[in-house]
Design a protein around this motif. Sequence first.
Motif, short mmCIF file in Angstrom:
data_model
loop_
_atom_site.label_atom_id
_atom_site.label_comp_id
_atom_site.label_asym_id
_atom_site.label_seq_id
_atom_site.Cartn_x
_atom_site.Cartn_y
_atom_site.Cartn_z
N PHE A 1 -19.27 -29.51 -164.10
CA PHE A 1 -19.88 -30.35 -163.26
C PHE A 1 -19.43 -29.92 -161.80
N GLU A 2 -20.32 -30.27 -160.71
CA GLU A 2 -20.07 -30.16 -159.59
C GLU A 2 -20.18 -31.48 -158.59
N PRO A 3 -19.39 -31.70 -157.73
CA PRO A 3 -19.19 -33.09 -156.91
C PRO A 3 -20.58 -32.95 -156.06
N ARG A 4 -21.16 -34.34 -156.10
CA ARG A 4 -22.24 -34.53 -155.45
C ARG A 4 -21.82 -35.17 -154.07
N ASP A 5 -20.63 -35.36 -153.88
CA ASP A 5 -20.20 -35.76 -152.53
C ASP A 5 -18.76 -35.07 -152.18
N ALA A 6 -18.57 -34.74 -150.92
CA ALA A 6 -17.57 -34.00 -150.57
C ALA A 6 -16.25 -34.71 -150.82
N GLY A 7 -16.38 -35.96 -150.73
CA GLY A 7 -15.03 -36.76 -150.90
C GLY A 7 -14.53 -36.68 -152.25
N VAL A 8 -15.22 -36.31 -153.40
CA VAL A 8 -14.90 -36.41 -154.86
C VAL A 8 -13.91 -35.62 -155.13
N ALA A 9 -14.11 -34.10 -154.77
CA ALA A 9 -13.27 -32.94 -155.38
C ALA A 9 -13.57 -32.09 -154.43
N SER A 10 -12.67 -30.92 -154.65
CA SER A 10 -12.70 -29.41 -153.71
C SER A 10 -13.83 -28.76 -154.31
N GLY A 11 -14.20 -28.95 -155.59
CA GLY A 11 -15.14 -27.95 -156.09
C GLY A 11 -15.60 -28.39 -157.69
N PRO A 12 -16.23 -27.41 -158.06
CA PRO A 12 -16.61 -27.43 -159.66
C PRO A 12 -15.51 -27.78 -160.70
N GLN A 13 -15.68 -28.45 -161.43
CA GLN A 13 -14.81 -29.00 -162.56
C GLN A 13 -15.38 -28.69 -164.11
N ALA A 14 -14.40 -28.18 -164.76
CA ALA A 14 -14.69 -27.90 -166.22
C ALA A 14 -14.00 -28.79 -167.14
N VAL A 15 -14.73 -29.30 -168.19
CA VAL A 15 -14.28 -30.22 -169.14
C VAL A 15 -14.63 -30.01 -170.63
N ASP A 16 -13.71 -29.84 -171.27
CA ASP A 16 -13.78 -29.64 -172.81
C ASP A 16 -14.07 -31.16 -173.32
N VAL A 17 -15.45 -30.78 -174.28
CA VAL A 17 -16.02 -32.14 -175.05
C VAL A 17 -16.17 -31.93 -176.42
N THR A 18 -16.09 -32.58 -177.19
CA THR A 18 -16.27 -32.57 -178.75
C THR A 18 -17.47 -33.39 -179.12
N GLY A 19 -18.05 -33.14 -180.33
CA GLY A 19 -19.20 -33.84 -180.94
C GLY A 19 -19.51 -33.40 -182.11
N ARG A 20 -20.06 -34.17 -182.92
CA ARG A 20 -20.70 -33.91 -184.34
C ARG A 20 -22.00 -33.51 -184.46
N LEU A 21 -22.52 -33.87 -183.36
CA LEU A 21 -24.21 -33.66 -183.55
C LEU A 21 -24.53 -32.44 -182.70
N VAL A 22 -24.91 -31.20 -182.89
CA VAL A 22 -25.17 -30.17 -182.52
C VAL A 22 -26.53 -29.72 -182.68
N THR A 23 -27.21 -29.43 -181.60
CA THR A 23 -28.87 -28.89 -181.77
C THR A 23 -29.07 -27.94 -180.63
N ASP A 24 -30.08 -27.06 -181.25
CA ASP A 24 -30.56 -26.10 -179.91
C ASP A 24 -32.03 -26.54 -179.41
N ASN A 25 -32.20 -27.63 -179.72
CA ASN A 25 -33.67 -28.31 -179.24
C ASN A 25 -33.39 -29.72 -178.30
N GLY A 26 -33.71 -29.20 -177.24
CA GLY A 26 -33.62 -30.34 -176.22
C GLY A 26 -34.08 -31.67 -176.46
N GLU A 27 -35.23 -31.91 -177.19
CA GLU A 27 -35.82 -33.19 -177.34
C GLU A 27 -35.13 -33.75 -178.44
N GLN A 28 -34.50 -33.05 -179.41
CA GLN A 28 -33.52 -33.77 -180.59
C GLN A 28 -32.08 -34.27 -180.04
N ALA A 29 -31.75 -33.51 -178.84
CA ALA A 29 -30.59 -34.26 -178.27
C ALA A 29 -30.97 -35.41 -177.55
#
Length: 319
Positions: free
Chosen positions: A204-232
């Motif tokens: 993620f990238e902050p859309r406002d300078a007051g939120v954070a100093s730069g991009p942030q990476a977050v580890d997420v998990t899920g049981r639904l995985v697809t290579d098709n955007g419409e299915q997601a």
Amino acid sequence: MNELDDMRLFVRAVAAGSLSAAGRELGFSPAVGSKRLTRLETRLGVRLLQRSSRRLALTDEGALYHERCQAILADIDDAEAELAQGRQQVRGLVRVTATVAMGRRCIGPLAAEFMRRHPEVTVQLSLSDSLVDLIEDGFDCAIRIGGPQDSRLAARTLGPNRRVLCASPAYLKRRGRPRTLEDLAQHECILQERIATRRSEWRFEPRDAGVASGPQAVDVTGRLVTDNGEQAHDWALAGLGLVRRSVWDVVEELDDGRLVELLPEWAGTSAPLQLVFPSRRLLPPRTRLFIDAVARKFESSRDQARILPPAPVVPKKRK
């Protein structure tokens, strides 16, 4: 005119990968092509191409000259195409490729309108979330996220491509609303991957300078995985988890409340939305007109203000 002809040979040789292929396209022998290229380099006083029996490689000076030649020749061809369009009916086949979501929501309706305005034109629209080779597969243009990685292709930027995090009201009622990026680790996330996995990294990238100093990476998990955007997209609407989508893909659902944008102070990292096509010099009038129609759609769309909203103002915490 010899200078322009030599420029065309040079640009065509770079695109084709060899002087022989360029000569065949332009109607002369490899020996003549080599002589003309040497004449061009002698006139300019620099070497443009490193030549071997197997390949051509642009020198630094050649790369700069190639870029300028493409622009000059494109302007000349644009002028000639405009005159030709005034003399004859535009006709023929335009082959277009786009992602499933972009094709169904934007390019499909536009293609139908384009054919109504140009009754002698046929549009073939191929929808796939896989990256296709425009040259090898014979496509005239493609709508893609990010620019071309192929020197044979040119690109026209349609606009930024903001990605949003969203979920359905039903999911939020059941699991609660994340308030910070760290909260995402506690949620069911819909993963868009080509290989089955239950874990992914969302950036993620902050859309406002007051939120954070730069991009942030977050580890997420899920049981639904697809290579098709419409299915997601469909899974998110069904209340099965959080999803990250380009805002143009979910703008209608955000408007009518079927999806809710989350953490609007953050935007998913993304590249600009671009229209990619082979070297502009080779475009027939029908393809050039279609490209212009797509660009106008994105420039003047009534949805543009919603698709590209200003960054939210996030109040700063008091000390």
